[in-house]
Design an enzyme around this catalytic site. Structure first.
Site, short mmCIF file in Angstrom:
data_model
loop_
_atom_site.label_atom_id
_atom_site.label_comp_id
_atom_site.label_asym_id
_atom_site.label_seq_id
_atom_site.Cartn_x
_atom_site.Cartn_y
_atom_site.Cartn_z
N THR A 136 0.81 -1.21 0.00
CA THR A 136 0.00 0.00 0.00
C THR A 136 0.85 1.27 0.00
O THR A 136 2.00 1.25 0.48
CB THR A 136 -0.91 -0.01 1.25
OG1 THR A 136 -1.53 1.26 1.38
CG2 THR A 136 -0.11 -0.26 2.53
N ASP A 137 0.27 2.37 -0.48
CA ASP A 137 0.96 3.67 -0.39
C ASP A 137 1.02 4.19 1.05
O ASP A 137 1.77 5.12 1.34
CB ASP A 137 0.28 4.70 -1.32
CG ASP A 137 -1.19 4.96 -1.00
OD1 ASP A 137 -1.72 4.35 -0.05
OD2 ASP A 137 -1.80 5.80 -1.69
N GLU A 138 0.21 3.60 1.95
CA GLU A 138 0.16 4.12 3.32
C GLU A 138 1.47 3.93 4.07
O GLU A 138 1.70 4.58 5.09
CB GLU A 138 -0.99 3.46 4.10
CG GLU A 138 -2.33 3.73 3.47
CD GLU A 138 -3.51 3.60 4.41
OE1 GLU A 138 -3.32 3.50 5.62
OE2 GLU A 138 -4.64 3.61 3.90
N TYR A 162 -2.09 -0.50 10.97
CA TYR A 162 -2.19 -1.17 9.66
C TYR A 162 -0.97 -0.86 8.80
O TYR A 162 -0.30 -1.78 8.31
CB TYR A 162 -3.48 -0.72 8.94
CG TYR A 162 -3.46 -1.03 7.46
CD1 TYR A 162 -3.50 -2.35 6.99
CD2 TYR A 162 -3.37 0.00 6.51
CE1 TYR A 162 -3.46 -2.63 5.62
CE2 TYR A 162 -3.33 -0.28 5.14
CZ TYR A 162 -3.37 -1.59 4.71
OH TYR A 162 -3.31 -1.88 3.36
N LYS A 166 2.05 -3.32 7.39
CA LYS A 166 2.36 -3.50 5.96
C LYS A 166 3.81 -3.10 5.69
O LYS A 166 4.50 -3.74 4.89
CB LYS A 166 1.40 -2.67 5.10
CG LYS A 166 -0.03 -3.16 5.06
CD LYS A 166 -0.23 -4.55 4.47
CE LYS A 166 -0.02 -4.59 2.98
NZ LYS A 166 -0.39 -5.92 2.40
P1 NAD Z 1 -9.72 -7.45 2.11
O1 NAD Z 1 -9.73 -7.13 3.55
O2 NAD Z 1 -10.93 -7.18 1.29
O3 NAD Z 1 -9.37 -8.99 1.89
C1 NAD Z 1 -8.36 -9.64 2.62
C2 NAD Z 1 -8.48 -11.16 2.37
O4 NAD Z 1 -7.39 -11.80 3.07
C3 NAD Z 1 -9.78 -11.76 2.89
O5 NAD Z 1 -10.31 -12.65 1.94
C4 NAD Z 1 -9.36 -12.50 4.15
O6 NAD Z 1 -10.17 -13.61 4.45
C5 NAD Z 1 -7.93 -12.90 3.79
N1 NAD Z 1 -7.09 -13.11 5.00
C6 NAD Z 1 -6.94 -12.26 6.05
N2 NAD Z 1 -6.13 -12.81 6.96
C7 NAD Z 1 -5.74 -14.02 6.46
C8 NAD Z 1 -4.89 -15.06 6.95
N3 NAD Z 1 -4.28 -14.99 8.15
N4 NAD Z 1 -4.72 -16.17 6.18
C9 NAD Z 1 -5.35 -16.28 4.98
N5 NAD Z 1 -6.18 -15.34 4.48
C10 NAD Z 1 -6.37 -14.21 5.21
O7 NAD Z 1 -8.44 -6.69 1.51
P2 NAD Z 1 -8.25 -5.93 0.12
O8 NAD Z 1 -8.81 -4.57 0.23
O9 NAD Z 1 -8.70 -6.84 -0.95
O10 NAD Z 1 -6.65 -5.79 0.10
C11 NAD Z 1 -5.87 -6.85 -0.42
C12 NAD Z 1 -4.39 -6.47 -0.29
O11 NAD Z 1 -4.14 -5.26 -1.02
C13 NAD Z 1 -3.94 -6.19 1.14
O12 NAD Z 1 -2.64 -6.71 1.29
C14 NAD Z 1 -3.92 -4.66 1.24
O13 NAD Z 1 -2.96 -4.23 2.17
C15 NAD Z 1 -3.54 -4.29 -0.17
N6 NAD Z 1 -4.02 -2.98 -0.65
C16 NAD Z 1 -5.35 -2.66 -0.55
C17 NAD Z 1 -5.80 -1.44 -1.06
C18 NAD Z 1 -7.27 -1.05 -0.98
O14 NAD Z 1 -7.60 0.09 -1.32
N7 NAD Z 1 -8.17 -1.93 -0.60
C19 NAD Z 1 -4.89 -0.55 -1.64
C20 NAD Z 1 -3.54 -0.91 -1.70
C21 NAD Z 1 -3.12 -2.14 -1.22
O1 DAU Z 2 -4.21 3.92 0.41
C1 DAU Z 2 -4.41 2.54 0.30
C2 DAU Z 2 -5.27 2.08 1.45
O2 DAU Z 2 -6.59 2.52 1.17
C3 DAU Z 2 -5.25 0.57 1.63
O3 DAU Z 2 -3.94 0.18 1.99
C4 DAU Z 2 -6.24 0.14 2.72
O4 DAU Z 2 -6.28 -1.27 2.82
C5 DAU Z 2 -7.61 0.66 2.34
O5 DAU Z 2 -8.54 0.35 3.36
C6 DAU Z 2 -7.57 2.17 2.12
O6 DAU Z 2 -7.32 2.86 3.36
P1 DAU Z 2 -8.10 4.21 3.76
O7 DAU Z 2 -8.05 4.37 5.22
O8 DAU Z 2 -7.64 5.35 2.93
O9 DAU Z 2 -9.59 3.81 3.25
P2 DAU Z 2 -11.04 4.05 3.88
O10 DAU Z 2 -12.03 3.67 2.83
O11 DAU Z 2 -11.19 3.46 5.22
O12 DAU Z 2 -11.08 5.64 4.04
C7 DAU Z 2 -10.88 6.51 2.93
C8 DAU Z 2 -10.90 7.93 3.44
O13 DAU Z 2 -12.23 8.23 3.89
C9 DAU Z 2 -10.00 8.15 4.66
O14 DAU Z 2 -9.45 9.45 4.59
C10 DAU Z 2 -10.95 8.05 5.85
C11 DAU Z 2 -12.26 8.57 5.27
N1 DAU Z 2 -13.50 7.98 5.86
C12 DAU Z 2 -13.59 6.63 5.91
C13 DAU Z 2 -14.72 6.03 6.44
C14 DAU Z 2 -14.83 4.52 6.55
C15 DAU Z 2 -14.53 8.81 6.27
O15 DAU Z 2 -14.44 10.06 6.18
N2 DAU Z 2 -15.67 8.23 6.78
C16 DAU Z 2 -15.79 6.87 6.91
O16 DAU Z 2 -16.84 6.40 7.42
#
Ligand code: NAD
Ligand code: DAU
Length: 358
Positions: A136-138, A162, A166
């Site tokens: 992630t970019d975080e 988180y 990562k």
């Molecule tokens: P998600 O939470 O939707 O899915 C995570 C999956 O991993 C689930 O299916 C869960 O059951 C599985 N999992 C969790 N713990 C596990 C374990 N111990 N063993 C086996 N399986 C396990 O997540 P996502 O949003 O699809 O993100 C996927 C990946 O991409 C993550 O590594 C996250 O850090 C990264 N990522 C997400 C975003 C985003 O915006 N969602 C952006 C950048 C990177």
């Molecule tokens: O940047 C990549 C990341 O993006 C991934 O690594 C994470 O897995 C993914 O969850 C996401 O993280 P964020 O914290 O940015 O996503 P989220 O959707 O939780 O929140 C997006 C923005 O919106 C953040 O600034 C918080 C804000 N927010 C979120 C929720 C859930 C609100 O203002 N209200 C809300 O109820």
């Protein structure tokens, strides 16, 4: 064949759909099905196509080293694409332990399994093997308004449990490349949105609450900025990195779509006004400012020149087109949302799945 971890989650399931359609190569999905793992995301996938790829599933925890060893030996993958993680920042603030367990210890166990497997692999298979870590970019922390976007050489400065977990996993991946020669690739991506995203994250949360007439919670002043990328574009970028990326390298992936949270929510409301108008008023009337997230990063932005110049990847969707597709998908798949929100997707898992189906 390839191993995908976390393939029942949001990005992993989108990736498996895309992989089977575009690459025609078999997949083993390793997922322990936490609250975020939903096998309904994978309905419609045929487990076996005559003369085509096969989809396998194993309900396995990535922290279980012995089980991973067995799966690697049995399936003999040519690559691993590692998505499995605890992914929600708010949950990491309330309960960080699970983030350390899966994101740090789980990645460590997976790296160990891959290292052991690779050592037993004959060349030329060994030289073609890849371990792609999805991050992630975080990990780079928070930007000021006028700071340049995160590049691959930006310093790590994670601010939430988180992002710290990562960051730790990224460092382990780096160490396994340098110390053991594991052919790793790491991607650091911005915020994804699209079908099958769990409605705890901003975009699906707002869509489902808007339709139910509930308040749309905006943390703080709503001016925090995220860069948004349609999930299909992220999946394509991962495929490019897997096939053409240089081992040991990291690649930033972003959508060139910086938006304040308030802009995102207003655009979602406008799209809903158009596609599913309310009987009276506008969806934006439901916006409510609430207490800020502790340690809330102010701005993320991605400099994606490396992946674009080296591998020729660019996002296809604009924020407008991607958001319209996404809202359309949630409107057409209200049953999926209902099953997640009332918890019955867990019953579905229990009814349809028992033990290791692989
Ligand atoms: P998600 O939470 O939707 O899915 C995570 C999956 O991993 C689930 O299916 C869960 O059951 C599985 N999992 C969790 N713990 C596990 C374990 N111990 N063993 C086996 N399986 C396990 O997540 P996502 O949003 O699809 O993100 C996927 C990946 O991409 C993550 O590594 C996250 O850090 C990264 N990522 C997400 C975003 C985003 O915006 N969602 C952006 C950048 C990177
Ligand atoms: O940047 C990549 C990341 O993006 C991934 O690594 C994470 O897995 C993914 O969850 C996401 O993280 P964020 O914290 O940015 O996503 P989220 O959707 O939780 O929140 C997006 C923005 O919106 C953040 O600034 C918080 C804000 N927010 C979120 C929720 C859930 C609100 O203002 N209200 C809300 O109820």
């Amino acid at each position: 064949m390839i191993i995908v971890t976390g393939g029942a989650g949001f990005i992993g399931s989108n990736f498996i759909h895309r992989w089977l359609e575009s690459q025609g190569e078999s997949v083993l999905n390793i997922d322990c099905l936490t609250y975020a793992g939903n096998l309904e995301n994978l309905t419609g996938i045929r487990t076996s196509v005559p003369g085509g790829p096969t989809y396998y599933f194993s309900r396995t925890d990535i922290c279980d080293q012995a089980a991973l060893d067995v799966l690697f030996a049995k399936y003999q993958p040519r690559a691993v694409v590692h998505f499995a993680a605890e992914s929600h920042v708010d949950r990491s603030i309330i309960g960080p332990a699970e983030f350390i367990r899966t994101n740090v210890n789980g990645t460590f166990a997976l790296l160990e399994a891959a290292k052991k497997y690779l050592r037993a692999l004959a060349s030329p298979e060994a030289s073609k093997f890849r371990f792609l870590h999805v991050s992630t970019d975080e990990v780079f922390g928070s930007l000021g308004e006028n700071d340049p976007a995160f590049s691959e050489t930006s310093s790590y400065a994670p601010n939430s449990p988180y992002s710290a977990s990562k960051a730790a996993s990224d460092h382990l991946v780096r160490a396994y490349f340098h110390t053991y020669g594991l052919p790793t690739l790491t991607t650091n991506c911005s915020n994804n949105y699209g079908p099958y995203q769990f409605p705890e994250k901003l975009i699906p949360l707002v869509v489902s609450r808007a339709l139910e007439g509930q308040s749309l919670p905006i943390y703080g002043d709503g001016r925090n900025i995220r860069d948004w990328l349609y999930v299909g574009d992220h999946c394509d970028a991962i495929i490019e990195v897997l096939e053409k990326g240089r081992v040991g390298e990291t690649y930033n992936i972003g959508g060139l779509n910086e938006r304040t949270n308030l802009e995102v929510v207003h655009q979602l409301c406008a799209t809903l006004d158009e596609l599913r108008p309310k009987q009276s008023g506008k969806y934006s009337d439901q916006i409510a400012f609430v207490k800020d997230r502790p340690g809330h990063d102010r701005r993320y932005a991605i400099d994606a020149r490396k992946i674009s110049e080296e591998l020729g990847w660019k996002p296809v969707e604009s924020f407008e087109s991607g958001l319209r597709k996404t809202v359309g998908w949630y409107l057409e798949n209200q049953g999926w949302v209902d099953h997640v929100r009332d918890g019955s997707y867990r019953d579905w898992i229990n009814r349809n799945y028992s033990g290791d189906a692989a």
